[in-house]
Design a protein around this motif. Structure first.
Motif, mmCIF file in Angstrom:
data_model
loop_
_atom_site.group_PDB
_atom_site.id
_atom_site.type_symbol
_atom_site.label_atom_id
_atom_site.label_comp_id
_atom_site.label_asym_id
_atom_site.label_seq_id
_atom_site.Cartn_x
_atom_site.Cartn_y
_atom_site.Cartn_z
ATOM 1 N N UNK A 290 0.866 -1.344 -0.125
ATOM 2 C CA UNK A 290 0.026 -0.050 -0.016
ATOM 3 C C UNK A 290 0.692 1.258 0.004
ATOM 4 N N UNK A 291 1.865 1.244 0.818
ATOM 5 C CA UNK A 291 2.827 2.383 0.987
ATOM 6 C C UNK A 291 3.632 2.536 -0.376
ATOM 7 N N UNK A 292 3.983 1.412 -1.203
ATOM 8 C CA UNK A 292 4.608 1.585 -2.455
ATOM 9 C C UNK A 292 3.785 2.165 -3.623
ATOM 10 N N UNK A 293 2.508 1.783 -3.378
ATOM 11 C CA UNK A 293 1.598 2.382 -4.461
ATOM 12 C C UNK A 293 0.890 3.527 -4.049
ATOM 13 N N UNK A 294 1.401 4.217 -2.837
ATOM 14 C CA UNK A 294 0.446 5.378 -2.497
ATOM 15 C C UNK A 294 0.825 6.620 -3.529
ATOM 16 N N UNK A 295 0.083 7.604 -3.369
ATOM 17 C CA UNK A 295 0.051 8.935 -4.204
ATOM 18 C C UNK A 295 0.958 9.887 -3.666
ATOM 19 N N UNK A 296 1.337 9.423 -2.310
ATOM 20 C CA UNK A 296 1.997 10.413 -1.407
ATOM 21 C C UNK A 296 3.509 9.948 -1.297
ATOM 22 N N UNK A 297 4.335 11.086 -1.522
ATOM 23 C CA UNK A 297 5.767 10.870 -1.329
ATOM 24 C C UNK A 297 6.043 10.566 -0.135
ATOM 25 N N UNK A 298 5.619 10.978 0.965
ATOM 26 C CA UNK A 298 5.807 10.565 2.491
ATOM 27 C C UNK A 298 5.681 9.204 2.550
ATOM 28 N N UNK A 299 4.547 8.651 2.212
ATOM 29 C CA UNK A 299 4.263 7.142 2.321
ATOM 30 C C UNK A 299 5.118 6.312 1.262
#
Length: 500
Positions: A456-465
């Motif tokens: 989920x974090x890898x595919x997040x739109x957020x750079x922070x995630x």
């Protein structure tokens, strides 16, 4: 599967018609029924485990059922556990400990609930009423009270009572196994290990089934990261009885947690003939075998094991352990991007009838995987809605008390991920990741939640995630060095970073 050279085979009768002594596996000399009865009672009394029944047959059948539970196998020559329990009730309908083992195996062993099963509820009431009408030993009364607590959902309190039994009766195998399994449901890893450690010195080689207790201890050790000691104890157990599927399972965990794929694959292949006929554990051991292939990225090999061993066994048994393994394996492959065809629909046929059970939250989230995988939105919503309703009402059930803070956020994280809302999935899952152990299961089983968070974090739109994903992967690499899966994900994270 034979119970093994060191284990007790509590037969109803030997081929010559002479009874086998409880707890010894030795043929009993022919004699009058009264003499046999006296010997039977003395055997239990000598072990410090008095059974309050006048039925010789009931004592033997109690032993037979307990032996099969302890060794993770149904001995078909005895009619399996169900056959033994049926004969046990017929031999002495008023034998309280007979009711304890029958109800306990239904509650602890199969994950049933008095909330859902009216017949089981009546059986529990009958057991309690019998216990109050008979002069039982203190140990037997504690067994009744512990099981009553478990049935009410008060799992920690049930374990406290079983521990009281074990303090005075360290070779009470029923108390040991019930507490061991319940600690597993609670995620109480240290307690699971130490409960066995406290009684371990009393299980000397002359005590029947002592090698299996080594297996229980080894599992507590591996779950608390004493990998070398866990493997050492498990191999001691296998040296006594190579068909001990639980000790094989411990070593599978050791290799899984170390990401020692080569050693893991070799071990499972070398030992397969010893454990493949353990009807209660073979599916789970094949699941571990397939995990090594997923770790390596050899997905077709993993699916071959799934199609040839896991899916058929799950369909045949319908046991919760097998169903959970089925869902977990397919979801891990799904996270890896593997096309699964109609496999999810086949699994959904098994899980759908349990959508509204909500006995164990760990099971709930695996049932959810199947409805999400099969894209059955109605069943997914039904699972979430009914769990939300149960979670609203104050209750003494330990599992349901965790639903608002852990069960529901975890389930919702899976839903958000499948809907493409990766940022929301991370927001739900990351804050509770260290508390998820409270839902039970093993470290290896719960790893699917860690994998979900990373994806989920890898595919997040957020750079922070996405930065968080790289942090989680460094963390994983430190715990499981040389993991092929971690290396794949690190490369994926680097590729995403370069495109950002």
């Amino acid at each position: 599967m034979p119970l093994g050279d060191s284990a007790v085979r509590a037969r109803a009768a030997d081929p010559q018609g002479g009874w086998l002594e409880t707890g010894t596996g030795r043929p009993r000399a022919p004699g009058a029924a009264g003499e046999q009865l006296q010997e039977q009672q003395e055997a239990w009394r000598d072990a410090g485990l008095v059974l309050s029944t006048t039925s010789n047959e009931a004592c033997k059948l109690f032993d037979a059922a307990l032996t099969q539970y302890a060794t993770w196998t149904n001995d078909e020559s005895l009619g399996g556990i169900e056959g033994c329990l049926s004969k046990l009730k017929a031999a002495d309908p008023n034998f309280t400990m007979g009711h304890v083992i029958a109800n306990g195996l239904e509650l602890v062993g199969t994950g049933s609930s008095v909330r859902l099963d009216k017949e089981l509820d009546r059986a529990m009431r009958t057991m309690v009423a019998l216990s109050e009408s008979q002069p039982l030993t203190e140990r037997e009364k504690l067994h009744v009270s512990a099981l009553d607590m478990f049935a009410r959902g008060q799992l920690p309190e049930a374990c406290d009572l079983w521990e009281q039994i074990l303090q005075r009766h360290p070779t009470d195998l029923l108390a040991l196994k019930f507490s061991h399994d319940t600690y597993f449901y609670l995620g109480y890893q240290v307690q699971m290990r130490d409960s066995v450690a406290r009684v371990y010195p009393f299980w000397t080689p002359d005590v029947p089934l002592s090698s299996y207790v080594k297996g229980y201890y080894s599992f507590g050790l591996v779950e608390t990261n004493f990998f070398d000691r866990a493997e050492e104890v498990a191999r001691e157990a296998l040296a006594v009885n190579q068909t001990d599927a639980w000790s094989v399972h411990t070593i599978a965990h050791v290799n899984e947690m170390k990401a020692d794929v080569k050693k893991g694959l070799e071990f499972m292949k070398e030992t397969e003939t010893n454990w493949k006929n353990s009807d209660m554990l073979a599916c789970h051991n094949y699941w571990h075998w397939a995990l090594y292939f997923i770790e390596k990225g050899e997905y077709e090999a993993a699916l071959t094991i799934y199609d040839n061993h896991i899916a058929p066994r799950c369909l045949a048994s319908g046991s919760m352990l097998d169903v959970v393994d089925n869902c977990s394996m397919l979801y891990r492959l799904h996270l890896e991007g593997v096309k699964l065809g109609d496999r999810w629909k086949d699994v959904l046929a098994l899980t759908k009838k349990h959508t509204k059970d909500h006995i164990l939250l760990f099971n709930d989230v695996h049932f959810l995987m199947s409805s999400l995988g099969a894209k059955d939105h109605t069943t997914t919503q039904e699972l979430l809605t009914t769990l939300q309703e149960l979670a609203k009402a104050p209750c003494e059930d330990h599992q349901l008390s965790l639903a608002p803070s852990l069960g529901l956020p975890l389930c919702q994280a899976f839903v958000e991920f499948e809907n493409g809302n990766c940022d929301k999935a991370v927001d739900l899952l990351y804050p509770i990741r260290y508390q998820l152990i409270q839902l039970g299961g093993s470290n290896a089983q719960r790893d699917v939640f860690s994998q979900l968070l990373i994806h989920a974090a890898l595919n997040s739109k957020s750079q922070a995630k996405r930065n968080l994903a790289r942090c989680l992967l460094r963390e994983r690499d430190g715990v499981r060095p040389n993991s092929p899966m971690t290396e794949r994900l690190i490369r994926k994270a680097a590729a995403i970073h370069s495109m950002a």
